[in-house]
Design a protein around this motif. Sequence first.
Motif, PDB file in Angstrom:
ATOM      1  N   ALA A 380      -0.835   7.209   5.909  1.00  0.00           N
ATOM      2  CA  ALA A 380      -1.443   7.600   7.177  1.00  0.00           C
ATOM      3  C   ALA A 380      -2.833   8.184   7.008  1.00  0.00           C
ATOM      4  N   ALA A 381      -3.107   8.754   5.838  1.00  0.00           N
ATOM      5  CA  ALA A 381      -4.415   9.366   5.627  1.00  0.00           C
ATOM      6  C   ALA A 381      -5.508   8.341   5.339  1.00  0.00           C
ATOM      7  N   GLY A 382      -5.102   7.082   5.052  1.00  0.00           N
ATOM      8  CA  GLY A 382      -6.115   6.109   4.665  1.00  0.00           C
ATOM      9  C   GLY A 382      -6.787   6.555   3.387  1.00  0.00           C
ATOM     10  N   GLY A 383      -8.112   6.503   3.345  1.00  0.00           N
ATOM     11  CA  GLY A 383      -8.828   7.037   2.198  1.00  0.00           C
ATOM     12  C   GLY A 383      -9.683   6.009   1.494  1.00  0.00           C
ATOM     13  N   SER A 384     -10.318   6.445   0.414  1.00  0.00           N
ATOM     14  CA  SER A 384     -11.195   5.603  -0.384  1.00  0.00           C
ATOM     15  C   SER A 384     -10.513   5.317  -1.716  1.00  0.00           C
ATOM     16  N   PHE A 385     -10.412   4.042  -2.080  1.00  0.00           N
ATOM     17  CA  PHE A 385      -9.745   3.644  -3.309  1.00  0.00           C
ATOM     18  C   PHE A 385     -10.696   2.791  -4.151  1.00  0.00           C
ATOM     19  N   ALA A 386     -10.517   2.803  -5.447  1.00  0.00           N
ATOM     20  CA  ALA A 386     -11.284   1.954  -6.350  1.00  0.00           C
ATOM     21  C   ALA A 386     -10.299   1.184  -7.213  1.00  0.00           C
ATOM     22  N   ALA A 387     -10.239  -0.136  -7.024  1.00  0.00           N
ATOM     23  CA  ALA A 387      -9.295  -0.961  -7.762  1.00  0.00           C
ATOM     24  C   ALA A 387      -9.624  -0.962  -9.255  1.00  0.00           C
ATOM     25  N   THR A 388      -8.605  -1.180 -10.065  1.00  0.00           N
ATOM     26  CA  THR A 388      -8.814  -1.343 -11.497  1.00  0.00           C
ATOM     27  C   THR A 388      -8.912  -2.840 -11.807  1.00  0.00           C
ATOM     28  N   ALA A 389      -9.098  -3.160 -13.070  1.00  0.00           N
ATOM     29  CA  ALA A 389      -9.222  -4.562 -13.454  1.00  0.00           C
ATOM     30  C   ALA A 389      -7.880  -5.288 -13.452  1.00  0.00           C
ATOM     31  N   ALA A 390      -6.787  -4.522 -13.400  1.00  0.00           N
ATOM     32  CA  ALA A 390      -5.462  -5.137 -13.433  1.00  0.00           C
ATOM     33  C   ALA A 390      -5.106  -5.754 -12.080  1.00  0.00           C
ATOM     34  N   VAL A 391      -4.129  -6.672 -12.096  1.00  0.00           N
ATOM     35  CA  VAL A 391      -3.616  -7.264 -10.850  1.00  0.00           C
ATOM     36  C   VAL A 391      -2.862  -6.192 -10.089  1.00  0.00           C
ATOM     37  N   GLU A 392      -3.199  -6.017  -8.814  1.00  0.00           N
ATOM     38  CA  GLU A 392      -2.604  -4.927  -8.032  1.00  0.00           C
ATOM     39  C   GLU A 392      -2.145  -5.396  -6.664  1.00  0.00           C
ATOM     40  N   ASN A 393      -1.129  -4.701  -6.167  1.00  0.00           N
ATOM     41  CA  ASN A 393      -0.624  -4.925  -4.818  1.00  0.00           C
ATOM     42  C   ASN A 393      -0.841  -3.656  -4.011  1.00  0.00           C
ATOM     43  N   TRP A 394      -1.500  -3.784  -2.853  1.00  0.00           N
ATOM     44  CA  TRP A 394      -1.798  -2.642  -2.001  1.00  0.00           C
ATOM     45  C   TRP A 394      -0.833  -2.652  -0.836  1.00  0.00           C
ATOM     46  N   VAL A 395       0.009  -1.635  -0.759  1.00  0.00           N
ATOM     47  CA  VAL A 395       1.064  -1.579   0.255  1.00  0.00           C
ATOM     48  C   VAL A 395       0.581  -0.712   1.414  1.00  0.00           C
ATOM     49  N   VAL A 396       0.357  -1.335   2.564  1.00  0.00           N
ATOM     50  CA  VAL A 396      -0.172  -0.652   3.739  1.00  0.00           C
ATOM     51  C   VAL A 396       0.992  -0.226   4.621  1.00  0.00           C
ATOM     52  N   GLN A 397       1.129   1.087   4.825  1.00  0.00           N
ATOM     53  CA  GLN A 397       2.241   1.623   5.594  1.00  0.00           C
ATOM     54  C   GLN A 397       1.929   1.586   7.093  1.00  0.00           C
ATOM     55  N   PRO A 398       2.966   1.549   7.959  1.00  0.00           N
ATOM     56  CA  PRO A 398       2.722   1.599   9.408  1.00  0.00           C
ATOM     57  C   PRO A 398       1.958   2.867   9.781  1.00  0.00           C
ATOM     58  N   GLY A 399       1.027   2.754  10.685  1.00  0.00           N
ATOM     59  CA  GLY A 399       0.273   3.920  11.128  1.00  0.00           C
ATOM     60  C   GLY A 399      -0.801   4.350  10.171  1.00  0.00           C
ATOM     61  N   SER A 400      -1.150   3.500   9.186  1.00  0.00           N
ATOM     62  CA  SER A 400      -2.180   3.879   8.225  1.00  0.00           C
ATOM     63  C   SER A 400      -3.521   4.061   8.914  1.00  0.00           C
ATOM     64  N   GLY A 401      -4.314   4.952   8.352  1.00  0.00           N
ATOM     65  CA  GLY A 401      -5.661   5.161   8.851  1.00  0.00           C
ATOM     66  C   GLY A 401      -6.629   4.181   8.207  1.00  0.00           C
ATOM     67  N   ARG A 402      -7.909   4.488   8.278  1.00  0.00           N
ATOM     68  CA  ARG A 402      -8.932   3.592   7.730  1.00  0.00           C
ATOM     69  C   ARG A 402      -8.987   3.761   6.207  1.00  0.00           C
ATOM     70  N   ALA A 403      -8.888   2.630   5.499  1.00  0.00           N
ATOM     71  CA  ALA A 403      -8.944   2.649   4.039  1.00  0.00           C
ATOM     72  C   ALA A 403     -10.016   1.685   3.561  1.00  0.00           C
ATOM     73  N   VAL A 404     -10.733   2.083   2.526  1.00  0.00           N
ATOM     74  CA  VAL A 404     -11.733   1.232   1.884  1.00  0.00           C
ATOM     75  C   VAL A 404     -11.280   1.018   0.443  1.00  0.00           C
ATOM     76  N   ILE A 405     -11.169  -0.252   0.034  1.00  0.00           N
ATOM     77  CA  ILE A 405     -10.731  -0.578  -1.324  1.00  0.00           C
ATOM     78  C   ILE A 405     -11.879  -1.265  -2.048  1.00  0.00           C
ATOM     79  N   GLU A 406     -12.576  -0.511  -2.890  1.00  0.00           N
ATOM     80  CA  GLU A 406     -13.666  -1.060  -3.685  1.00  0.00           C
ATOM     81  C   GLU A 406     -13.093  -1.852  -4.858  1.00  0.00           C
ATOM     82  N   GLY A 407     -13.718  -2.970  -5.181  1.00  0.00           N
ATOM     83  CA  GLY A 407     -13.306  -3.739  -6.348  1.00  0.00           C
ATOM     84  C   GLY A 407     -12.085  -4.601  -6.129  1.00  0.00           C
ATOM     85  N   PHE A 408     -11.652  -4.795  -4.876  1.00  0.00           N
ATOM     86  CA  PHE A 408     -10.497  -5.657  -4.583  1.00  0.00           C
ATOM     87  C   PHE A 408     -10.837  -7.087  -5.020  1.00  0.00           C
ATOM     88  N   ASP A 409      -9.945  -7.690  -5.818  1.00  0.00           N
ATOM     89  CA  ASP A 409     -10.159  -9.044  -6.324  1.00  0.00           C
ATOM     90  C   ASP A 409      -9.327 -10.008  -5.489  1.00  0.00           C
TER      91      ASP A 409
END
Length: 463
Positions: A380-409
């Motif tokens: 719910a807090a959203g937030g700022s994230f920075a992806a790593t070089a590994a393969v990742e899955n981003w799980v977005v919960q209901p009611g999430s706020g604004r999120a920025v994911i830098e480095g998303f491949d």
Amino acid sequence: MNLNVLLRGQSNAFLLGLFNGEAMANRVESLLGFDGVNDTVTLEFAHDSATGNTVYSGTSFLTQWVNPAPTGGWQVGELEQGLLNYVASIPAAQKAQPTAVVWLHSEYDSIQGNLTPAYWESAVRYDAALVRAALGQSAATVPYLFVSALPFNWGTGTGHQAIRTGMEELAADPAFNAGIAARIQDVNMNWDNPAILGGSHMSFEDQRVASIRIAASLAEEWAAYAKPGSPVALAGGNIDNLGPQVIAASVSAPNQLMLKVQFDAASSLAPLDPTAAQGVGWTIFGPDGKAIDGGAAALAIGVPDTMFVSFNGLIPAGGKLFYGWGNGRLEARDGTGQGHAVYDNASLPIWVDAHGLAIGATAAVAAASVTAGGSTAVGAAGGSFAATAAVENWVVQPGSGRAVIEGFDAAVDTLTFSGIDRASLITWQTSATPGLGIAWNLDGGEVILPGVTALPDSHILIA
């Protein structure tokens, strides 16, 4: 798997280790899903030991553990040598295991009113190099987790603040590898005499609260070792251990500020107790060095990340906002401190960067923790994230706020929307930050992927 906690400090570290140390280690085990038999967390803590000590009451780190060398820099003091002897006595196999240094050493050093962050930091860097070498490890596997300088009745305001600033500056240096394990200014400090508040030592309840906050930081530090289904794993490696940071302060009336916070893993500010509602802990320093204290505080209605603080004077141009400056104990009229902070809905206290927040400015906010090669929850807090070089899955919960994911491949990473109808997804090309935007409700829920032009349908999953 075993993880070590090396507890450092003087008398408050001794009391915490003696009465709450094992409970703290057990709590870390629980958060990581360890069984306490095959996977363990071991507390390394000694006082008056023949093999050396990790804590020693009534001592100054800067003069008795390490001390200035005649030719400049630092040299090993008697107590530091005792610490290194203790580390040397740890069995080799255990000594090679990941070790977090939990630092509660600030009290006597805060007496120095002319102390500077740089001077304190240089001593800690010297110490860390010695301790890491004694363990046979590097900074990567031996983080320093600081308990922000405790309110000590003999300490000076400038001494306290220099240490807190030094801690935060070391935590901001990726090469040093440190963090703030706990902020604990909501304390009674009445161990020696329950009737006399604001003394030198944390009460048992003060210690218990501190141990819970430290345990959360230790568990998040070691998120990579969390077992499937554990609280840390279920949270994607990011549990609430930092509390809400004030990231913006704007003038909303001649004597009032509107404050915006960024949450860690919480979603709202908790109702204020009567002391917090009196504005206790808030201070503005003007360019002339004069302080103006808070007089009242209130939460914004319907906006979970916003509050207002009124001050006992006009807001000065060029002022800086602090929370718990100096000694910083959040003292009510009856002398108590427990429960008097502004908290988030996970009971962690609010904080302002120890350098102070310039009124009208926005604080730099560190990217949220990411579990490399696993799943990271966007709550719910959203937030700022920075992806790593590994393969990742981003799980977005209901009611999430604004999120920025830098480095998303877009070629390998995926987005999983939990409890969100695929038909409600709206995508667009963002302009302010070139990239891909994805929204799913009318309440501000959106993910921004800077630098991404398109995302294959196969990389958008619905849970």
